[in-house]
Design a protein around this motif. Structure first.
Motif, PDB file in Angstrom:
ATOM      1  N   GLY A 274       0.816  -1.215   0.000  1.00 31.61           N
ATOM      2  CA  GLY A 274       0.000   0.000   0.000  1.00 31.61           C
ATOM      3  C   GLY A 274       0.844   1.257   0.000  1.00 31.61           C
ATOM      4  O   GLY A 274       1.822   1.368   0.738  1.00 31.61           O
ATOM      5  N   ASP A 275       0.481   2.184  -0.863  1.00 32.29           N
ATOM      6  CA  ASP A 275       1.091   3.516  -0.886  1.00 32.29           C
ATOM      7  C   ASP A 275       0.018   4.503  -1.295  1.00 32.29           C
ATOM      8  O   ASP A 275      -0.970   4.128  -1.916  1.00 32.29           O
ATOM      9  CB  ASP A 275       2.232   3.588  -1.917  1.00 32.29           C
ATOM     10  CG  ASP A 275       3.511   2.961  -1.393  1.00 32.29           C
ATOM     11  OD1 ASP A 275       4.058   3.485  -0.408  1.00 32.29           O
ATOM     12  OD2 ASP A 275       3.951   1.946  -1.974  1.00 32.29           O
ATOM     13  N   LEU A 276       0.239   5.774  -1.002  1.00 36.91           N
ATOM     14  CA  LEU A 276      -0.722   6.784  -1.430  1.00 36.91           C
ATOM     15  C   LEU A 276      -0.760   6.899  -2.953  1.00 36.91           C
ATOM     16  O   LEU A 276      -1.814   7.089  -3.549  1.00 36.91           O
ATOM     17  CB  LEU A 276      -0.385   8.151  -0.817  1.00 36.91           C
ATOM     18  CG  LEU A 276      -1.038   8.396   0.540  1.00 36.91           C
ATOM     19  CD1 LEU A 276      -0.514   7.449   1.598  1.00 36.91           C
ATOM     20  CD2 LEU A 276      -0.855   9.829   0.987  1.00 36.91           C
ATOM     21  N   ALA A 277       0.402   6.778  -3.562  1.00 40.22           N
ATOM     22  CA  ALA A 277       0.473   6.888  -5.020  1.00 40.22           C
ATOM     23  C   ALA A 277       1.670   6.092  -5.536  1.00 40.22           C
ATOM     24  O   ALA A 277       2.572   5.761  -4.765  1.00 40.22           O
ATOM     25  CB  ALA A 277       0.603   8.351  -5.434  1.00 40.22           C
ATOM     26  N   THR A 278       1.655   5.823  -6.826  1.00 42.62           N
ATOM     27  CA  THR A 278       2.663   5.063  -7.599  1.00 42.62           C
ATOM     28  C   THR A 278       2.568   3.563  -7.332  1.00 42.62           C
ATOM     29  O   THR A 278       2.121   3.121  -6.274  1.00 42.62           O
ATOM     30  CB  THR A 278       4.151   5.470  -7.345  1.00 42.62           C
ATOM     31  OG1 THR A 278       4.643   4.811  -6.180  1.00 42.62           O
ATOM     32  CG2 THR A 278       4.329   6.962  -7.291  1.00 42.62           C
ATOM     33  N   ASP A 279       3.046   2.811  -8.342  1.00 39.45           N
ATOM     34  CA  ASP A 279       3.142   1.359  -8.150  1.00 39.45           C
ATOM     35  C   ASP A 279       4.621   0.964  -8.114  1.00 39.45           C
ATOM     36  O   ASP A 279       4.983  -0.150  -8.448  1.00 39.45           O
ATOM     37  CB  ASP A 279       2.378   0.612  -9.249  1.00 39.45           C
ATOM     38  CG  ASP A 279       2.935   0.887 -10.634  1.00 39.45           C
ATOM     39  OD1 ASP A 279       3.786   1.795 -10.775  1.00 39.45           O
ATOM     40  OD2 ASP A 279       2.518   0.188 -11.581  1.00 39.45           O
ATOM     41  N   ASN A 280       5.459   1.903  -7.692  1.00 39.19           N
ATOM     42  CA  ASN A 280       6.908   1.649  -7.671  1.00 39.19           C
ATOM     43  C   ASN A 280       7.270   0.425  -6.840  1.00 39.19           C
ATOM     44  O   ASN A 280       8.098  -0.389  -7.256  1.00 39.19           O
ATOM     45  CB  ASN A 280       7.652   2.867  -7.106  1.00 39.19           C
ATOM     46  CG  ASN A 280       7.556   4.070  -8.040  1.00 39.19           C
ATOM     47  OD1 ASN A 280       7.033   3.954  -9.145  1.00 39.19           O
ATOM     48  ND2 ASN A 280       8.049   5.210  -7.585  1.00 39.19           N
TER      49      ASN A 280
END
Lengths: 113, 249
Positions: free
Chosen positions: B98-104
């Motif tokens: 899980g992250d706020l943004a990006t699929d890095n």
């Protein structure tokens, strides 16, 4: 900032309960919030006003009862306030895990009309 | 005209025409009253977490909720773990991240050959049980059945506050503290560390460089998480990784 999603959950719960009772407005909501619940009271109030707009709870008052963290000593069984979230017994000095209260995030009552 | 005395007052017919209207008459104002309810605000999340937990148990997969502040090395730790598991060849792991943004992070993990599903939470600072449920659905839809996994790691949003309150249905809660963050992190974020089953002190290879005080860190963990297992690991040097694997499997 999960206060917003908590207040959305509160809104859904409260509206469901109030509508089941045939209420036309919610005047007061009372919450119990533990001191170790990981929320900021001011942020709860801010989010509350935003999420209740345009509902029958738009003018509702939010009452918050803060529940202090209390531990029970694993060594001697004494109950004591967990200052700073640490369950260190003031009698015997043992550190334990058993938190009796302090994590509450509960809706306890609704005043409806 | 009145039929009694012809006085000119029109007689009121017995049956009055009824006004047809779809609007209901105004209801009398209800009396104010108080409802005692006592319901957890996390009730919905807790119910879904219980559903997740049953699903994980039925599939026989060990599920770990990995929590820490941003930049403390969660993804690097998982890359190292993935490499070791692949060399062993007998343990299948997948990751939900899980992250706020990006699929890095998902891409970093997928590059190690580990099935990885990214949850982008937008503004949410934590994962909830419903998000994990959807991510696991996606993992299975991509052809990775849960029942073929030994280990599923949920890499939570980097945050030491909000994720503490949200049960995801995990079997083990692992809180990571890196040596670059300061020894007193557990004392500053007691709710998070209080909920830990395992505390990892990560980036141990940097301990000397940053003057990390091991004894102070261990004492801090012991104060807020006296029940937790404590391990030191370094994803870079590999130190402690075998002990971590033993603990996870």
């Amino acid at each position: 900032m999960h206060e917003l999603s908590l207040m959305e959950a509160l809104r859904d719960l409260a509206l469901q309960q109030a509508e089941a009772e045939g209420a036309v407005r919610i005047a007061v909501m009372t919450l119990r919030v533990g001191s170790l619940a990981g929320v900021e009271i001011e942020a709860l109030r801010f989010a509350f006003a935003a999420v209740m707009a345009d509902t029958i709870a738009a003018a509702a008052v939010l009452r918050i009862e803060v529940v202090p963290a209390v531990c029970r000593c694993g060594g001697c069984g004494r109950r004591f306030a967990a200052l700073d979230g640490v369950c260190e017994c003031p009698s015997c000095g043992a550190i334990s895990r058993e938190l009796l209260q302090g994590r509450e995030l509960q809706l306890t009552s609704l005043e409806i009309a | 005209m009145c039929s009694h005395c012809s006085c000119g007052v029109a007689e009121v017919p017995r049956e009055l025409p009824q006004e047809v209207s779809s609007a209901s008459p105004p209801a009398p104002a209800p009396l104010p009253r108080t409802l005692a309810v006592t319901t957890s605000l996390l009730q919905r999340n807790d119910e879904l977490a219980a559903v997740n937990r049953q699903r994980f148990a039925a599939a026989g997969v060990r599920v770990v909720n990995l929590l820490s502040s941003p930049g403390s090395g969660k993804t690097a730790l998982l890359e190292q773990l993935a490499g070791r598991l692949q060399r062993r060849g007998d343990v299948a792991m997948a990751v939900v991240v899980g992250d706020l943004a990006t699929d890095n992070d998902a891409r970093r993990l997928a590059a190690t050959g580990t099935p990885a599903v990214q949850i982008t939470t937008g503004q949410a600072c934590h994962l909830e049980a419903a998000m994990v449920q959807r991510a696991v659905d996606e993992l299975e839809a991509r052809g990775q059945p849960l029942s073929e996994l030994a280990l599923l790691v949920i890499e939570n949003v980097g945050n030491l506050v909000c994720p503490a309150a949200y049960d995801l249905g995990e079997g083990l809660r692992l809180v990571l503290l890196s040596v670059t963050e300061g020894e007193d992190k557990p004392l500053k974020y007691p709710a998070m560390f209080h909920s830990a089953d395992v505390v990892l002190i990560a980036k141990s290879d940097l301990a000397e460089v940053v003057g990390f005080d091991r004894a102070a860190a261990r004492a801090a963990v012991a104060r807020v998480a006296p029940h937790a297992r404590l391990l030191e690991v370094s994803a870079r040097s590999g130190d402690g990784m075998e002990a971590l694997l033993e603990l996870l499997l």
